[in-house]
Design an enzyme around this catalytic site. Structure first.
Site, PDB file in Angstrom:
ATOM      1  N   ALA A  71       0.961  -1.183  -0.002  1.00  0.00           N
ATOM      2  CA  ALA A  71      -0.161   0.102   0.135  1.00  0.00           C
ATOM      3  C   ALA A  71       0.805   1.393   0.035  1.00  0.00           C
ATOM      4  O   ALA A  71       0.583   2.187  -0.460  1.00  0.00           O
ATOM      5  CB  ALA A  71      -0.929  -0.102   1.310  1.00  0.00           C
ATOM      6  N   ASN A 153      -5.863   3.583  10.776  1.00  0.00           N
ATOM      7  CA  ASN A 153      -5.157   2.395  11.129  1.00  0.00           C
ATOM      8  C   ASN A 153      -4.971   2.457  12.679  1.00  0.00           C
ATOM      9  O   ASN A 153      -4.920   1.178  13.309  1.00  0.00           O
ATOM     10  CB  ASN A 153      -3.937   2.290  10.469  1.00  0.00           C
ATOM     11  N   GLN A 181      -7.340  -0.496   5.789  1.00  0.00           N
ATOM     12  CA  GLN A 181      -7.992  -0.914   7.104  1.00  0.00           C
ATOM     13  C   GLN A 181      -9.555  -1.196   6.875  1.00  0.00           C
ATOM     14  O   GLN A 181     -10.094  -1.348   7.851  1.00  0.00           O
ATOM     15  CB  GLN A 181      -7.712   0.216   8.061  1.00  0.00           C
ATOM     16  N   SER A 201      -4.066  -3.621   0.743  1.00  0.00           N
ATOM     17  CA  SER A 201      -2.634  -4.431   0.977  1.00  0.00           C
ATOM     18  C   SER A 201      -2.989  -5.722   1.535  1.00  0.00           C
ATOM     19  O   SER A 201      -3.762  -5.902   2.680  1.00  0.00           O
ATOM     20  CB  SER A 201      -1.925  -3.631   1.752  1.00  0.00           C
ATOM     21  N   ALA A 202      -2.633  -6.770   0.903  1.00  0.00           N
ATOM     22  CA  ALA A 202      -2.940  -8.176   1.167  1.00  0.00           C
ATOM     23  C   ALA A 202      -2.751  -8.581   2.527  1.00  0.00           C
ATOM     24  O   ALA A 202      -3.600  -9.192   3.299  1.00  0.00           O
ATOM     25  CB  ALA A 202      -2.225  -9.120   0.106  1.00  0.00           C
ATOM     26  N   THR A 239       8.593  -8.005 -12.902  1.00  0.00           N
ATOM     27  CA  THR A 239       8.010  -9.339 -12.940  1.00  0.00           C
ATOM     28  C   THR A 239       6.912  -9.806 -11.856  1.00  0.00           C
ATOM     29  O   THR A 239       7.092  -9.161 -10.752  1.00  0.00           O
ATOM     30  CB  THR A 239       9.137 -10.402 -12.766  1.00  0.00           C
ATOM     31  N   CYS A 326       4.892   1.515  11.607  1.00  0.00           N
ATOM     32  CA  CYS A 326       6.033   2.357  10.980  1.00  0.00           C
ATOM     33  C   CYS A 326       6.609   3.405  12.208  1.00  0.00           C
ATOM     34  O   CYS A 326       7.625   3.929  12.117  1.00  0.00           O
ATOM     35  CB  CYS A 326       5.249   2.989   9.755  1.00  0.00           C
TER      36      CYS A 326
HETATM   37  C1  7TS Z   1      -4.119   2.879   6.228  1.00  0.00           C
HETATM   38  C2  7TS Z   1      -2.800   2.399   5.976  1.00  0.00           C
HETATM   39  N1  7TS Z   1      -2.299   2.625   4.926  1.00  0.00           N
HETATM   40  C3  7TS Z   1      -1.017   2.223   4.494  1.00  0.00           C
HETATM   41  C4  7TS Z   1      -0.351   1.128   5.126  1.00  0.00           C
HETATM   42  C5  7TS Z   1       0.999   0.689   4.612  1.00  0.00           C
HETATM   43  O1  7TS Z   1       0.638  -0.598   4.202  1.00  0.00           O
HETATM   44  P1  7TS Z   1       1.971  -1.431   3.454  1.00  0.00           P
HETATM   45  O2  7TS Z   1       2.708  -0.633   2.880  1.00  0.00           O
HETATM   46  O3  7TS Z   1       1.162  -2.487   2.849  1.00  0.00           O
HETATM   47  O4  7TS Z   1       2.457  -2.120   4.647  1.00  0.00           O
HETATM   48  C6  7TS Z   1      -0.886   0.702   6.211  1.00  0.00           C
HETATM   49  C7  7TS Z   1       0.065  -0.121   7.331  1.00  0.00           C
HETATM   50  N2  7TS Z   1      -0.294   0.149   8.714  1.00  0.00           N
HETATM   51  C8  7TS Z   1       0.471  -0.327   9.796  1.00  0.00           C
HETATM   52  C9  7TS Z   1       1.534  -1.065   9.829  1.00  0.00           C
HETATM   53  O5  7TS Z   1       1.839  -1.242  10.883  1.00  0.00           O
HETATM   54  N3  7TS Z   1       0.905  -0.783  11.896  1.00  0.00           N
HETATM   55  C10 7TS Z   1       0.003  -0.226  11.097  1.00  0.00           C
HETATM   56  O6  7TS Z   1      -1.042   0.303  11.685  1.00  0.00           O
HETATM   57  C11 7TS Z   1      -1.958   1.263   6.764  1.00  0.00           C
HETATM   58  O7  7TS Z   1      -2.779   1.024   8.035  1.00  0.00           O
END
Ligand code: 7TS
Length: 399
Positions: A71, A153, A181, A201-202, A239, A326
């Site tokens: 994501a 999140n 989320q 995001s999977a 790829t 993060c």
């Molecule tokens: C709303 C939201 N957007 C983007 C991301 C990023 O996703 P990724 O790039 O696929 O990892 C997260 C990950 N959120 C969190 C990662 O660790 N704790 C969290 O709340 C998210 O909660």
């Protein structure tokens, strides 16, 4: 006993998802873009997975769903392509984001802001919610994008994307929502609202890490962030991650099948757990539960640093969070708590519990006992905490 209550950070891969993926690591491992049977034998699974992903968000065939690595990449792609296409060319000079977007949106907004783009950061109110009127008040004829997440999140707050999408349509401003989320926790139907870009995001809905996607409405296609081969119609080179795509397709199918369970049984377990936590004196939950995703609790224990609570929980085998992973490495206050106006003490005391369809009542009962013991121990050694009298001010200044 190990209890995982950090599902907003990442989730366990569903066993059925893993089983679906495995053959594409060790048997049908060809590069789908090669010209031989090792490649073509991956195509049926890729087609099936993409159909499941389209179905999961109710995307019509004429729209695009482009596979990315995560994501974060999808969010970067939207904001940076809008910058290249609208801001750098001088056609527009402004974007709007909420102040509580995930760091992958906020940091990218600040990056393009440093490159000359004007950015409006929409405030959240004392409940951690966005008022759609603030979007209408911020849009100008130079606004190139509105980006507001579907669900936050940290708090689980579900934002008014229907209303925001309608305002964007009224002003013909592209609307992006980060739905990471929301998938698997609340219905996501891109035909039920005006949305031009949607991120997911999977690994947030029991799929594998390392695979995400960006939905783009027909006619709003973005220029690529990554150039190279012809993969994904030229929108995203590289790829194809065949096992990842197969896994995301299966996870999407499973998430939709389990949505009713998530929105009823998981919600009931979350509510009951939250009710017990709130019996602990001087505790505070940000967003009303009816305005939240069914699995999330962001709760403050006044007088206890969030990281201290995490340490006690971890020693008892419980995984939780003080906010997005993060941001968890630093000891700064929780950005959402700051945004709602919490005082310095309260802003450092937030702990996030996020459940999943795999969470059991036994696990929550155990977690509750551990939390109670941790509160007693940590408040007992706190130099600053004295139990507040009834009606103690929550330390929040209403916005
Ligand atoms: C709303 C939201 N957007 C983007 C991301 C990023 O996703 P990724 O790039 O696929 O990892 C997260 C990950 N959120 C969190 C990662 O660790 N704790 C969290 O709340 C998210 O909660």
């Amino acid at each position: 006993m190990r209890v995982y209550l950090d599902n907003n950070a990442t989730t366990i891969v569903d066993p059925h998802v893993f089983a679906e993926m495995e053959p594409y690591f060790v048997q049908r491992y060809g590069n789908p873009n090669s010209l031989h049977a090792f490649a073509s034998e991956t195509h049926p699974a890729l087609k099936d997975a993409m159909e499941k992903i389209y179905a999961g968000i109710h995307a019509p065939k004429e729209d695009s769903v482009v596979i990315t690595s995560c994501a974060t990449e999808s969010n970067n792609w939207v904001l940076k392509s809008i910058y290249f296409e609208y801001i750098l060319t001088g056609r527009k000079n402004h974007i709007i984001v909420s102040e509580v977007e995930h760091p992958s949106v906020i940091a990218t907004a600040k990056f393009i802001e440093s490159m000359g783009c004007k950015v409006t950061y929409l405030p959240i109110n004392h409940e951690g919610m966005i008022d759609p009127q603030t979007v209408r008040d911020s849009i100008t004829d130079k606004t190139a994008l509105v980006s507001v997440m579907w669900a936050n999140n940290e708090t689980g707050a579900i934002f008014p994307v229907q209303e925001i999408g309608a305002i964007c349509a009224e002003y013909n401003v592209p609307f992006h929502t980060d739905a990471v989320q929301a998938i698997g926790k609340t219905p996501v139907d891109v035909q039920s609202l005006n949305v031009d870009y949607l991120t997911f995001s999977a690994h947030k809905f029991h799929g594998p890490k390392g695979v995400g996607a960006l939905y783009m409405k027909k006619g709003r296609e973005l220029s690529p962030l990554l150039h190279g081969g012809s993969q994904m119609g030229g929108y995203r080179s590289g790829t194809l991650n065949v096992p990842g795509i197969v896994g995301m397709g299966k996870a999407m199918e499973q998430a939709i099948d389990a949505l009713d369970y998530e929105m009823s049984d998981v919600r009931e377990m979350r509510d009951a757990f939250e009710d017990e936590l709130l019996k602990i004196p001087d505790t505070f939950v940000v967003t009303p539960r009816e305005k939240r995703t069914p699995n999330t609790i962001l709760i403050s224990f006044r007088g206890i640093e969030g990281e201290s609570m995490l340490w006690d929980l971890n020693r008892a085998g419980i995984g939780a969070s003080t906010g997005s992973a993060c941001a968890s490495e630093d000891l700064e206050s929780n950005p959402v708590m700051e945004a709602i106006g919490a005082d310095a003490d309260l802003a450092h005391t937030a702990v996030r519990f996020s459940l999943s369809r795999y969470t059991t009542q036994e696990e929550l009962d155990y977690a509750l006992e551990v939390v109670k013991k941790a509160v007693e121990r940590l408040r007992g050694i706190s130099s600053s905490y004295a139990y507040a009298p009834e009606g103690h001010d929550s330390g929040l200044d209403a916005h």
